[in-house]
Design a protein around this motif. Structure first.
Motif, PDB file in Angstrom:
ATOM      1  N   THR A   2      73.576  11.373  37.671  1.00 29.35           N
ATOM      2  CA  THR A   2      73.595  10.480  36.371  1.00 29.35           C
ATOM      3  C   THR A   2      72.453  10.451  35.504  1.00 29.35           C
ATOM      4  O   THR A   2      72.072  10.593  34.358  1.00 29.35           O
ATOM      5  CB  THR A   2      74.554   9.338  36.322  1.00 29.35           C
ATOM      6  OG1 THR A   2      75.888   9.799  37.031  1.00 29.35           O
ATOM      7  CG2 THR A   2      74.659   8.764  34.981  1.00 29.35           C
ATOM      8  N   MET A   3      71.370   9.737  36.385  1.00 28.54           N
ATOM      9  CA  MET A   3      69.933   9.465  35.889  1.00 28.54           C
ATOM     10  C   MET A   3      69.379  10.701  35.278  1.00 28.54           C
ATOM     11  O   MET A   3      68.587  10.719  34.528  1.00 28.54           O
ATOM     12  CB  MET A   3      69.351   8.856  36.711  1.00 28.54           C
ATOM     13  CG  MET A   3      69.783   7.268  37.136  1.00 28.54           C
ATOM     14  SD  MET A   3      68.838   6.421  38.708  1.00 28.54           S
ATOM     15  CE  MET A   3      67.060   6.138  37.613  1.00 28.54           C
ATOM     16  N   LEU A  43      68.705  21.054  35.240  1.00 24.73           N
ATOM     17  CA  LEU A  43      68.855  21.975  36.352  1.00 24.73           C
ATOM     18  C   LEU A  43      68.959  21.273  37.517  1.00 24.73           C
ATOM     19  O   LEU A  43      69.325  21.711  38.566  1.00 24.73           O
ATOM     20  CB  LEU A  43      67.648  23.235  36.320  1.00 24.73           C
ATOM     21  CG  LEU A  43      67.898  24.067  35.183  1.00 24.73           C
ATOM     22  CD1 LEU A  43      66.545  24.862  35.363  1.00 24.73           C
ATOM     23  CD2 LEU A  43      69.239  24.652  34.995  1.00 24.73           C
ATOM     24  N   MET A  44      68.060  20.182  37.564  1.00 26.78           N
ATOM     25  CA  MET A  44      68.083  19.268  38.897  1.00 26.78           C
ATOM     26  C   MET A  44      69.404  18.685  39.240  1.00 26.78           C
ATOM     27  O   MET A  44      69.654  18.358  40.267  1.00 26.78           O
ATOM     28  CB  MET A  44      66.723  18.440  38.964  1.00 26.78           C
ATOM     29  CG  MET A  44      66.333  17.722  40.249  1.00 26.78           C
ATOM     30  SD  MET A  44      65.632  18.937  41.498  1.00 26.78           S
ATOM     31  CE  MET A  44      67.000  18.590  42.715  1.00 26.78           C
ATOM     32  N   GLY A  45      69.820  18.253  37.986  1.00 27.43           N
ATOM     33  CA  GLY A  45      70.892  17.618  38.274  1.00 27.43           C
ATOM     34  C   GLY A  45      72.167  18.369  38.814  1.00 27.43           C
ATOM     35  O   GLY A  45      73.122  17.791  39.529  1.00 27.43           O
ATOM     36  N   GLY A  79      61.573   6.571  35.902  1.00 29.07           N
ATOM     37  CA  GLY A  79      60.894   5.817  37.155  1.00 29.07           C
ATOM     38  C   GLY A  79      61.749   5.042  37.812  1.00 29.07           C
ATOM     39  O   GLY A  79      61.605   4.634  39.094  1.00 29.07           O
ATOM     40  N   ASN A  80      63.149   4.802  37.640  1.00 28.83           N
ATOM     41  CA  ASN A  80      64.037   3.659  38.171  1.00 28.83           C
ATOM     42  C   ASN A  80      64.742   4.925  39.475  1.00 28.83           C
ATOM     43  O   ASN A  80      65.442   4.248  40.290  1.00 28.83           O
ATOM     44  CB  ASN A  80      65.147   3.280  37.521  1.00 28.83           C
ATOM     45  CG  ASN A  80      64.639   2.481  36.235  1.00 28.83           C
ATOM     46  OD1 ASN A  80      64.143   1.299  36.617  1.00 28.83           O
ATOM     47  ND2 ASN A  80      64.571   2.762  35.138  1.00 28.83           N
ATOM     48  N   ALA A  81      64.543   6.232  39.390  1.00 22.82           N
ATOM     49  CA  ALA A  81      64.982   7.017  40.445  1.00 22.82           C
ATOM     50  C   ALA A  81      64.693   6.638  41.831  1.00 22.82           C
ATOM     51  O   ALA A  81      65.305   6.754  42.807  1.00 22.82           O
ATOM     52  CB  ALA A  81      64.810   8.124  40.050  1.00 22.82           C
ATOM     53  N   PHE A  82      63.493   5.787  41.995  1.00 19.44           N
ATOM     54  CA  PHE A  82      62.941   5.467  43.032  1.00 19.44           C
ATOM     55  C   PHE A  82      63.769   4.625  43.972  1.00 19.44           C
ATOM     56  O   PHE A  82      64.059   4.823  45.202  1.00 19.44           O
ATOM     57  CB  PHE A  82      61.602   4.765  42.890  1.00 19.44           C
ATOM     58  CG  PHE A  82      60.900   4.350  44.398  1.00 19.44           C
ATOM     59  CD1 PHE A  82      60.432   5.249  45.092  1.00 19.44           C
ATOM     60  CD2 PHE A  82      60.932   2.973  44.660  1.00 19.44           C
ATOM     61  CE1 PHE A  82      59.786   4.965  46.451  1.00 19.44           C
ATOM     62  CE2 PHE A  82      60.205   2.551  45.883  1.00 19.44           C
ATOM     63  CZ  PHE A  82      59.760   3.652  46.707  1.00 19.44           C
TER      64      PHE A  82
END
Length: 444
Positions: A88-89, A194-196, A120-123
């Motif tokens: 989702t992010m 594409l990454m999602g 940045g919150n993906a970490f």
């Protein structure tokens, strides 16, 4: 699910590898998006006529939004699974990336930079996700591998200057695909989509959710522990300062050593690579020798390198025993500067893994919440430090003040850690309290 001899089943190994690989690739891309203004800021400053302080706020607002949601993101990953939250992010971040590519004013760009900083919150999502899939004895290494996605900060350093130069300012197809510096966020927007899609298709369908069904208050309870806040300060030093320097160093090289942007970006990458790629090594060493021992080395090397870099240029006067004076000029050239910054990068790379090795050990059931808070406060350091660097330079008229700020911050963290260690040792060995010789009053 493991075999009777303790070895994981092939399906289990495959699932872990998928989670670690896709989360690391996704985090690398998100980190590149988060810190892209470190390179894009130079042509943006020229186009919009920005001051250094205005430019520093452009990076700072992106870092801010990549910090403030880390606690919530970690909790959501524990509760609903890292796959859903991370995917989702990725999709959500692609929207402001396209908006950045079409900004026409500084206020609009500032707003879009804030939105795209959500990357940045993906970490904290990846930390919680991988912790749920890997056993304790492998978590240090796995989290180190995932954290190596910090190398995404160097992606824009490498491809940004070339793309800015090679794409025409007018773009392609009548501006549908923008050119110049705007092409970089546009490209990132496509890659995020594409990454999602890849993450959704190629990671395990049945995800792990250690926080499922737990009350929110119970998940937040560990945050009352002062140890969590101490870990957060450590992370400000090894990660917040890393983020700030990643965005600040290209401009530092251009302004203070007179190098072109592409060379400043490449030299900055020499700091980013060890600060990112050594995280797996830091995780392995933490598993083997203990995280606290690594933190002593981390802080010691950072104090040594930043202590030299913060020294103002001028002359060193030595008073010799013969009564004569020896005057030596002091100047940090670009090679000494790069070497010392490289040493700081090594220290940060190992230190980042060591900090996060603590978390699953002390808080095995609350990695999402604790890791989210530590990540949030550490990244907030990356928000406050670039403007602080700019203001310190403005107040002192010395570019070296950047490293004075870093030295003082590291010193505070090192002292707190050492006092804590002394306190723990005293509590662990109370029987030794009166075993040492006492010096009578009046003796010396």
């Amino acid at each position: 699910m493991v075999q009777t001899n303790g070895a994981p089943l092939p399906a289990e190994r495959k699932a872990r590898a998928e989670v670690l690989t896709l989360s690391t690739l996704g985090f690398t891309l998100m980190f590149a998006v988060w810190l892209m203004f470190g390179v894009l800021g130079i042509p943006i400053r020229k186009e919009f006529g920005l001051s250094d302080v205005q430019l520093s706020w452009l990076s700072a607002v992106a870092i801010l939004n990549g910090s403030i949601w880390r606690l919530a993101a970690g909790i959501l990953a524990d509760r609903y699974g890292g796959k859903v939250v991370f995917t989702t992010m990725l999709f959500a971040t692609s929207i402001p990336a396209f908006l950045v590519a079409h900004a026409t004013s500084y206020p609009a760009l500032l707003f879009y930079a804030f939105l795209v900083g959500f990357a940045g919150n993906a970490f904290s999502v990846g930390i919680a996700w991988n912790s749920a899939w890997f056993p304790k004895e492998q978590q240090g290494f796995a989290l180190g591998v995932f954290g190596a996605g910090n190398v995404g900060a160097s992606v824009t350093k490498f491809i940004g200057p070339a793309l800015i130069t090679l794409t025409p300012a007018a773009g392609y197809w009548g501006g549908v695909i923008p050119g110049g510096w705007r092409f970089v966020p546009f490209l990132y927007g496509i890659l995020l989509i594409l990454m999602g899609l890849a993450m959704w298709v190629f990671t395990p369908r049945a995800d792990r959710r250690p926080g499922r069904g737990r009350p929110l208050g119970e998940m937040l309870r560990p945050l009352r522990n002062v140890r969590v806040w101490r870990f957060s300060l450590y992370y400000v030093v090894v990660f917040g300062a890393y983020v700030a320097l990643s965005a600040w160093l290209p401009k530092y090289y251009v302004d203070n050593f007179g190098v072109p942007l592409y060379q400043g970006a490449l030299l900055t990458a020499l700091f980013i690579f060890p600060a990112s790629l050594l995280r797996p090594l830091g995780g392995y060493l933490s598993d083997r020798f203990g995280a606290r021992r690594l933190m002593y080395w981390t802080f010691g090397l950072m104090l040594l390198a930043s202590g030299v870099l913060m020294m103002p240029e001028g002359h060193i006067v030595l008073e010799l025993s013969s009564g004569t004076r020896e005057v030596m000029p002091w100047h940090v050239n670009i090679w000494l500067f790069t070497t010392l910054v490289f040493l700081i990068g090594i220290s940060m790379g190992v230190g980042k893994a060591a900090v996060y090795k603590h978390i699953p050990e002390y808080f095995p059931n609350d990695v999402g919440a604790v890791g989210g808070l530590v990540g949030m406060l550490g990244a907030l350091g990356g928000f406050f430090l670039p403007p602080l660097f700019a203001y310190a330079q403005q107040w002192t008229s010395m570019p070296q003040s950047t490293f004075l700020v870093l030295f003082l911050l590291t010193l505070i963290a090192a002292i707190w850690m050492h006092l804590t260690v002394l306190s723990l040792l005293q509590k662990a060995t109370p029987h030794l309290e009166h075993k040492f010789e006492r010096i009578p009053e009046g003796d010396s």
